[in-house]
Design a protein around this motif. Structure first.
Motif, short mmCIF file in Angstrom:
data_model
loop_
_atom_site.label_atom_id
_atom_site.label_comp_id
_atom_site.label_asym_id
_atom_site.label_seq_id
_atom_site.Cartn_x
_atom_site.Cartn_y
_atom_site.Cartn_z
N ILE B 67 0.84 -1.20 0.00
CA ILE B 67 0.00 0.00 0.00
C ILE B 67 0.88 1.26 0.00
O ILE B 67 0.65 2.20 -0.77
CB ILE B 67 -0.92 0.01 1.24
CG1 ILE B 67 -1.85 -1.20 1.22
CG2 ILE B 67 -1.71 1.30 1.30
CD1 ILE B 67 -2.63 -1.41 2.49
N LYS B 70 2.48 2.07 -3.40
CA LYS B 70 1.54 2.66 -4.35
C LYS B 70 1.29 4.13 -3.98
O LYS B 70 1.29 5.01 -4.84
CB LYS B 70 0.23 1.87 -4.29
CG LYS B 70 -0.74 2.25 -5.40
CD LYS B 70 -1.68 1.10 -5.70
CE LYS B 70 -2.48 1.35 -6.98
NZ LYS B 70 -3.18 2.62 -6.99
N ASP B 132 -15.70 7.47 0.43
CA ASP B 132 -16.75 6.72 -0.24
C ASP B 132 -17.23 5.62 0.70
O ASP B 132 -16.75 4.50 0.66
CB ASP B 132 -16.19 6.14 -1.55
CG ASP B 132 -17.23 5.31 -2.27
OD1 ASP B 132 -18.43 5.47 -1.95
OD2 ASP B 132 -16.84 4.51 -3.12
N LYS B 135 -19.42 1.82 0.00
CA LYS B 135 -18.86 0.54 -0.45
C LYS B 135 -18.61 -0.43 0.69
O LYS B 135 -18.35 -1.60 0.47
CB LYS B 135 -17.56 0.79 -1.24
CG LYS B 135 -16.44 1.39 -0.41
CD LYS B 135 -15.20 1.56 -1.28
CE LYS B 135 -14.03 2.10 -0.47
NZ LYS B 135 -12.80 2.18 -1.25
N LYS B 331 -7.52 6.11 2.48
CA LYS B 331 -8.27 5.72 1.28
C LYS B 331 -7.54 4.61 0.52
O LYS B 331 -8.16 3.70 -0.01
CB LYS B 331 -8.43 6.92 0.34
CG LYS B 331 -9.45 7.93 0.81
CD LYS B 331 -9.64 8.93 -0.32
CE LYS B 331 -10.42 10.16 0.11
NZ LYS B 331 -10.32 11.19 -0.94
N TYR B 332 -6.20 4.72 0.46
CA TYR B 332 -5.43 3.67 -0.21
C TYR B 332 -5.57 2.34 0.53
O TYR B 332 -5.54 1.29 -0.07
CB TYR B 332 -3.95 4.06 -0.29
CG TYR B 332 -3.65 4.98 -1.45
CD1 TYR B 332 -4.05 6.31 -1.41
CD2 TYR B 332 -2.98 4.53 -2.58
CE1 TYR B 332 -3.79 7.16 -2.47
CE2 TYR B 332 -2.71 5.37 -3.65
CZ TYR B 332 -3.12 6.68 -3.58
OH TYR B 332 -2.88 7.52 -4.62
N CYS B 333 -5.70 2.40 1.86
CA CYS B 333 -5.81 1.18 2.65
C CYS B 333 -7.12 0.44 2.38
O CYS B 333 -7.20 -0.76 2.60
CB CYS B 333 -5.72 1.49 4.15
SG CYS B 333 -4.10 1.98 4.66
N SER B 335 -8.77 0.39 -0.54
CA SER B 335 -9.04 0.06 -1.94
C SER B 335 -9.27 -1.44 -2.02
O SER B 335 -8.87 -2.18 -1.13
CB SER B 335 -7.84 0.44 -2.81
OG SER B 335 -6.78 -0.47 -2.59
N GLU B 336 -9.93 -1.88 -3.07
CA GLU B 336 -10.28 -3.30 -3.18
C GLU B 336 -9.05 -4.19 -3.07
O GLU B 336 -9.06 -5.20 -2.36
CB GLU B 336 -11.00 -3.56 -4.50
CG GLU B 336 -12.49 -3.73 -4.32
CD GLU B 336 -13.19 -4.07 -5.61
OE1 GLU B 336 -12.81 -5.07 -6.25
OE2 GLU B 336 -14.12 -3.32 -5.99
N GLU B 337 -7.98 -3.82 -3.82
CA GLU B 337 -6.79 -4.69 -3.80
C GLU B 337 -6.18 -4.74 -2.40
O GLU B 337 -5.81 -5.81 -1.91
CB GLU B 337 -5.71 -4.17 -4.77
CG GLU B 337 -6.15 -3.97 -6.20
CD GLU B 337 -6.66 -2.56 -6.42
OE1 GLU B 337 -5.83 -1.63 -6.46
OE2 GLU B 337 -7.88 -2.38 -6.53
N CYS B 355 -16.05 -6.86 -2.65
CA CYS B 355 -15.11 -7.97 -2.44
C CYS B 355 -15.83 -9.26 -2.09
O CYS B 355 -15.38 -10.35 -2.43
CB CYS B 355 -14.13 -7.63 -1.32
SG CYS B 355 -13.00 -6.31 -1.76
#
Lengths: 426, 427
Positions: B67, B70, B132, B135, B331-333, B335-337, B355
């Motif tokens: 993470i 990225k 968001d 989700k 937010k990066y933490c 994310s779906e991936e 997921c």
């Protein structure tokens, strides 16, 4: 008798500004060094101490910026440092006073170098011990004072730094412990059981240990060494493990003990941890198992060291074996064992492992606050800190335990013969 | 004495090198730490530049390294990952934060632990509109809300579910009553065989049944719990305990049995099913049980059985000087991936609805079972008063099921004890 006005003047001057008394004594180098030190202290060290003590008094002003627990630690550190500085200043005053007296008596004062060597020689034990003393005072005294102080604050779940500031509440926690009905009911009930538990779990292992040692020392017992090794095993296994094994053996449905009761003796199985009496009995049984080996070993070796002439003389006088035991063996045993026993008492009083691993305080009692029927003070303390998060009450109780145990141990140790009499043999 | 004088002089000089205390407007800071900036909570200060410090557990370091890589690529910032041992991250933050040495983003579980940390003033409120939130599965997100405000974001979650022995129970019946009946047929206590096992003394497990019957732990309105309203001795809860008592009377369960022993029985193949958490699955598989996992079936009256969920994720330090970048990192933490990576490493269930639809979850019978239950789960009440509920209720359970105490009066007594302890706690 000469007037001692001048020495007092020197002392007072040094009390106000270190070194000034020495200057008056015409000890210039020493005086200037003292003076410089004092000025440095005033400029650089005393502000910290003032700030530390101020923090200790207020415990912080702005939440989230001031961490009350840190301020407490700094405050205690400052107080300890202050004690040392006061001692330092007192020594300076004394020095000024003594040298002024010497000057009045027309003695020649040693010059700086001689004085330095002289004090190094006279105070050498102090210098060697100093690092230890200072380390102990900053590490041991600090943590001790800090944990005692918590008992006088409102440190609990709702007042956790840094989000909230702590406040001093005086003796409120102690008053609460004794006045709020459910707390005081829990406290008195648990204290009573703790005392019973302490006596049972420390006396019984000694009785069993001495009994086994006496039996082992009977010449008619064969394979003494092998048996002794067998009896040492409970000691060799960490109590952490043996208590767990015992817990399994006491299980109501699958336990070894109930199976024996049912299959061999055709008795009803006991719900060991379901009712108070059997749970407490289980605790005592396991305590004896874990604890009898040490007294056994000690009494065994003490008995081996009792001179056999004593027994021969007794036998010539026509003493029966039980007379020999009660008049010779037992008094000599108790004489040596008593201090160990008393020191063991405080260990038994705080035997947290046994409670926590064996019964966990069960069976439950809904009349108690945070405790079950077999909880002792120390395990109640644990519950209080980790489930109720009443850190202040926990600290207050631990202070009470400390006072209680310290008083008890000192009182008893002073009464034992071993402590009061120099000679072992009467 | 002069030696002592020399030592003290040296000490004074050393002290002189340090910062002078007690002059700044924040009244005081630690002697070694630097002083704080003005209140960082006022607005979203900071920018996407500079350095970000993230505290993570050393177990899942690789996940966060990915993470962070990225994040570094996209923003040009540098991320420093710090792993901790010993204290939990929030305990560390409580010590470091005020001194100004702490990190910006911390790994932090949801629920009661987060609530306590928020009460300590450790984590900042997150701006919901900037994230968001749709989700997420709702119960996991609620785990990061405290008193209606959001203080972190979840990544993985756990909930107990029905774990069954496929050899003894080929299919899971449609209702809870049928399940108990079906498993009950297998029970024969004399011969060491039992029905569907669960811990009937622990509210963590029994809450599903209590809620389905109309009981509750704390009254709740819009995610805010009322600690004065305790529903653990209302009719619904009492009915639940009466229902559980019938399982003992039917000979499906054995009295005086700890849950650890029940788990042992299941792993020995002596019970067809057990209501247990995901952490136990590995040991059952190792014991050679043909493990299946499914959501608890609903009650015959149509009520779903809602289990307690627990969530794990990240929160932003209230002491951070760069809230903007910190929230960006959060937010990066999620994310779906990142969430999938995290859940692969931790064996937890992903918190994103998307997921849960992935084949990786759908085709894994164990994970899918827990994921199904996750949909039917609720967060635990996260108010600190919850701490006072567990022990009295376990005590009540033992008194009722093992010592044959009257259900109604024992539950009344337990609730009275809980209320009293809450009162004492607030003193």
């Amino acid at each position: 008798m000469k007037s001692n006005k001048r020495p007092i003047l020197c002392g007072v001057l040094s009390g106000i500004l270190m070194g000034s008394g020495q200057l008056l004594n015409r000890q210039f180098l020493k005086g200037i060094l003292y003076l410089a030190t004092h000025i440095l202290l005033i400029l650089w060290v005393y502000p910290y101490i003032y700030w530390g003590v101020e923090g200790l008094v207020t415990l912080g002003v702005t939440p989230k910026q001031d961490h009350s627990l840190f301020l407490m630690v700094y405050g205690v550190l400052s107080l300890i440092a202050l004690v040392y500085l006061i001692l330092f200043q007192v020594s300076c005053i004394k020095d000024a006073y003594r040298n002024a007296v010497k000057r009045q008596n027309h003695e020649i004062l040693p010059n700086f170098r001689e004085g330095f060597r002289d004090s190094l020689r006279r105070k050498s034990p102090l210098f060697f011990a100093a690092p230890g003393i200072i380390a102990v005072s900053f590490i041991v005294v600090l943590s001790l004072v800090f944990s005692i102080m918590l008992g006088f604050t409102n440190y609990d779940l709702y007042h956790q730094p840094p989000g909230k500031l702590l406040d001093w509440v005086g003796f409120k926690n102690f008053v609460d412990l004794f006045t709020i009905r459910s707390w005081s009911y829990t406290l008195t009930s648990i204290l009573l059981w703790t005392v019973e538990f302490t006596i049972l779990t420390s006396v019984l292992p000694y009785m069993v240990g001495i009994l086994i040692a006496v039996l082992l020392n009977n010449p008619r017992v064969r394979f003494q060494k092998a048996i002794k090794v067998g009896f040492i095993l409970p000691w060799a296994i960490p109590s952490y493990i043996s208590i767990q094994v015992w817990r399994g053996m006491f299980d109501t449905n699958d336990g070894f003990i109930n199976h024996i009761l049912q299959d061999l003796f055709h008795l009803q199985g006991v719900g060991w941890f379901q009712n108070t009496t059997s749970a407490r009995a289980a605790l005592v049984i396991v305590a004896v198992w874990c604890g009898f080996t040490f007294p056994m070993m000690i009494s065994d070796s003490i008995m081996k060291s009792i001179p056999s002439e004593l027994y021969e003389a007794a036998r010539l006088d026509g003493a029966a074996p039980h007379h020999c035991f009660f008049k010779i063996t037992l008094p000599l045993l108790l004489f040596s064992i008593a201090p160990l026993f008393i020191m063991g008492l405080s260990g038994a009083f705080n035997n947290f492992n046994l409670i926590y691993l064996l019964t966990q305080g069960y069976p439950p009692n809904l009349d108690f606050v945070g405790a079950g029927n077999t909880d002792i003070l120390i395990s109640w303390l644990f519950n209080m800190t980790f489930t109720t998060m009443k850190y202040n009450y926990a600290s207050a109780i631990s202070l009470l335990i400390f006072i209680f145990l310290a008083a008890f141990s000192i009182f008893n140790l002073r009464r034992t013969k071993n402590f009061t009499e120099e000679d072992m043999m009467q | 004495m002069s030696v002592a004088a020399a030592i003290l002089m040296a000490a004074g000089m050393l002290a002189g090198c340090a910062k002078k205390p007690g002059s700044s407007n924040s009244s005081s800071t630690s002697t070694s730490g630097s002083s704080q900036e003005d209140d960082p909570l006022a607005s979203l200060e900071g920018s996407l530049s500079g350095n970000l410090i993230v505290w993570v557990g050393d177990l899942y370091m690789e996940v966060f390294e990915t993470i962070a890589d990225k994040f570094e690529q996209d923003t040009g910032m540098t991320v420093e990952l710090v792993s901790y041992t010993g204290l939990t991250a929030s305990d560390k933050l409580a010590l470091d934060g005020p001194a100004g040495n702490g990190g910006d983003v911390y790994v932090q579980g949801g629920g009661g632990g987060l609530a306590t940390a928020v009460d300590q003033g450790l984590f900042m409120e997150l701006p919901e509109e900037a994230l968001d939130l749709d989700k997420f599965t709702q119960s996991t997100l609620s785990d990061y809300r405290y008193q209606g405000k959001l203080y972190g974001l979840p990544m993985g979650a756990e909930t107990p579910a029905l774990i069954y022995n496929k050899d003894l129970l080929p299919t899971v019946p449609d209702t809870w009553e049928e399940l108990m009946e079906e498993c009950g047929k297998y029970a024969d206590i004399e011969n060491d065989r039992y029905g569907m096992l669960m811990d009937p003394t622990n509210v963590y497990f029994t809450n599903a049944l209590i809620m389905a019957n109309g009981g509750y732990v704390f009254g709740e309105k819009d995610g805010i719990y009322d600690p004065t309203d305790i529903g653990l001795n209302n009719q619904g809860t009492k009915d639940t305990y009466r229902l559980l008592e019938t399982y003992y009377e039917n000979g499906w369960w054995q009295r005086n049995t700890e849950f650890a022993n029940m788990e042992k029985k299941f792993s020995e193949g002596k019970a067809p099913a057990i209501y247990d958490g995901p952490w136990a699955v590995a040991s059952y598989q190792e014991a050679g049980i043909n493990v299946g996992v499914a959501a608890l079936p609903k009650m015959a009256n149509g009520q779903e059985l809602l289990t307690y969920s627990g969530s794990y994720g990240m929160a932003v330090s209230a002491y951070t000087k760069n809230p903007r970048a910190s929230i960006e990192f959060l937010k990066y933490c999620v994310s779906e991936e990142a969430v999938m990576d995290y859940c692969r490493a931790t064996d937890r269930i992903p918190v994103l609805s998307a997921c849960l639809e992935l084949d990786e979850i759908k085709n894994d019978p164990i994970k899918n079972g827990f994921a199904q239950q996750m949909v039917n789960s609720v967060p635990q009440p996260n108010i600190p008063e919850m701490n006072q509920v567990w022990t009295p209720m376990v005590d009540a359970g033992i008194l009722i099921f093992s010592q044959n105490q009257d259900i109604d009066s024992t539950l009344d007594q337990a609730v009275a004890r809980i209320k009293e302890q809450i009162e004492l706690m607030q003193k």
